[in-house]
Design a protein around this motif. Structure first.
Motif, mmCIF file in Angstrom:
data_model
loop_
_atom_site.group_PDB
_atom_site.id
_atom_site.type_symbol
_atom_site.label_atom_id
_atom_site.label_comp_id
_atom_site.label_asym_id
_atom_site.label_seq_id
_atom_site.Cartn_x
_atom_site.Cartn_y
_atom_site.Cartn_z
ATOM 1 N N MET A 1 12.004 5.814 12.881
ATOM 2 C CA MET A 1 12.655 4.978 11.896
ATOM 3 C C MET A 1 12.148 3.544 12.050
ATOM 4 N N ILE A 2 11.716 2.961 10.952
ATOM 5 C CA ILE A 2 11.249 1.575 10.960
ATOM 6 C C ILE A 2 12.455 0.661 10.795
ATOM 7 N N THR A 3 12.634 -0.257 11.745
ATOM 8 C CA THR A 3 13.776 -1.164 11.670
ATOM 9 C C THR A 3 13.350 -2.590 11.356
ATOM 10 N N THR A 4 12.096 -2.782 11.040
ATOM 11 C CA THR A 4 11.576 -4.096 10.715
ATOM 12 C C THR A 4 12.099 -4.528 9.356
ATOM 13 N N GLU A 5 12.531 -5.788 9.267
ATOM 14 C CA GLU A 5 13.023 -6.317 7.997
ATOM 15 C C GLU A 5 11.895 -6.349 6.975
ATOM 16 N N PRO A 6 12.119 -5.752 5.808
ATOM 17 C CA PRO A 6 11.084 -5.770 4.775
ATOM 18 C C PRO A 6 10.948 -7.167 4.160
ATOM 19 N N ASN A 7 9.866 -7.842 4.477
ATOM 20 C CA ASN A 7 9.530 -9.122 3.856
ATOM 21 C C ASN A 7 8.009 -9.217 3.839
ATOM 22 N N MET A 8 7.482 -10.227 3.185
ATOM 23 C CA MET A 8 6.034 -10.315 2.997
ATOM 24 C C MET A 8 5.303 -10.430 4.338
ATOM 25 N N THR A 9 5.827 -11.212 5.254
ATOM 26 C CA THR A 9 5.192 -11.348 6.569
ATOM 27 C C THR A 9 5.111 -9.998 7.267
ATOM 28 N N ASN A 10 6.213 -9.276 7.293
ATOM 29 C CA ASN A 10 6.226 -7.982 7.964
ATOM 30 C C ASN A 10 5.408 -6.936 7.223
ATOM 31 N N LEU A 11 5.305 -7.061 5.894
ATOM 32 C CA LEU A 11 4.434 -6.157 5.146
ATOM 33 C C LEU A 11 2.986 -6.361 5.570
ATOM 34 N N PHE A 12 2.569 -7.609 5.680
ATOM 35 C CA PHE A 12 1.196 -7.882 6.109
ATOM 36 C C PHE A 12 0.962 -7.384 7.531
ATOM 37 N N LEU A 13 1.936 -7.554 8.404
ATOM 38 C CA LEU A 13 1.812 -7.017 9.762
ATOM 39 C C LEU A 13 1.711 -5.493 9.722
ATOM 40 N N GLN A 14 2.531 -4.855 8.909
ATOM 41 C CA GLN A 14 2.525 -3.396 8.773
ATOM 42 C C GLN A 14 1.161 -2.908 8.273
ATOM 43 N N LEU A 15 0.527 -3.722 7.423
ATOM 44 C CA LEU A 15 -0.786 -3.369 6.887
ATOM 45 C C LEU A 15 -1.923 -3.750 7.829
ATOM 46 N N GLY A 16 -1.586 -4.375 8.966
ATOM 47 C CA GLY A 16 -2.606 -4.757 9.938
ATOM 48 C C GLY A 16 -3.379 -5.998 9.540
ATOM 49 N N LEU A 17 -2.770 -6.838 8.717
ATOM 50 C CA LEU A 17 -3.424 -8.057 8.231
ATOM 51 C C LEU A 17 -2.829 -9.288 8.900
#
Length: 85
Positions: A1-17
């Protein structure tokens, strides 16, 4: 289960950027998409990135809102061209 808050910063981290504010702004500026190109089919994503984006939108989970925000940002030039002031 992913518990990271969905925001633009975390999206970029999730995408490895790189996810700094300036990094995100530069990525969006440098990767503008034509209106007919879907965010999930853009040429610059890896298969893993593409899969994450598509699954987020498909499942309509909390990430879908952030992916949609990214989609809008990546199409901002095309939107302006389609709707000149």
């Amino acid at each position: 289960m992913i518990t990271t808050e969905p925001n633009m910063t975390n999206l970029f981290l999730q995408l490895g950027l790189d996810a700094g504010e300036a990094d995100i702004a530069a990525f969006i500026l440098q990767h503008q998409l034509p209106a007919e190109v879907k965010v999930t089919t853009a040429w610059f994503w890896s298969e893993g990135q593409r899969h994450f984006l598509a699954e987020s939108l498909k499942s309509d989970n909390d990430w879908a809102i952030v992916v949609d925000e990214l989609n809008e940002a990546l199409h901002s030039d095309a939107t302006v061209q389609a709707n000149p002031a």
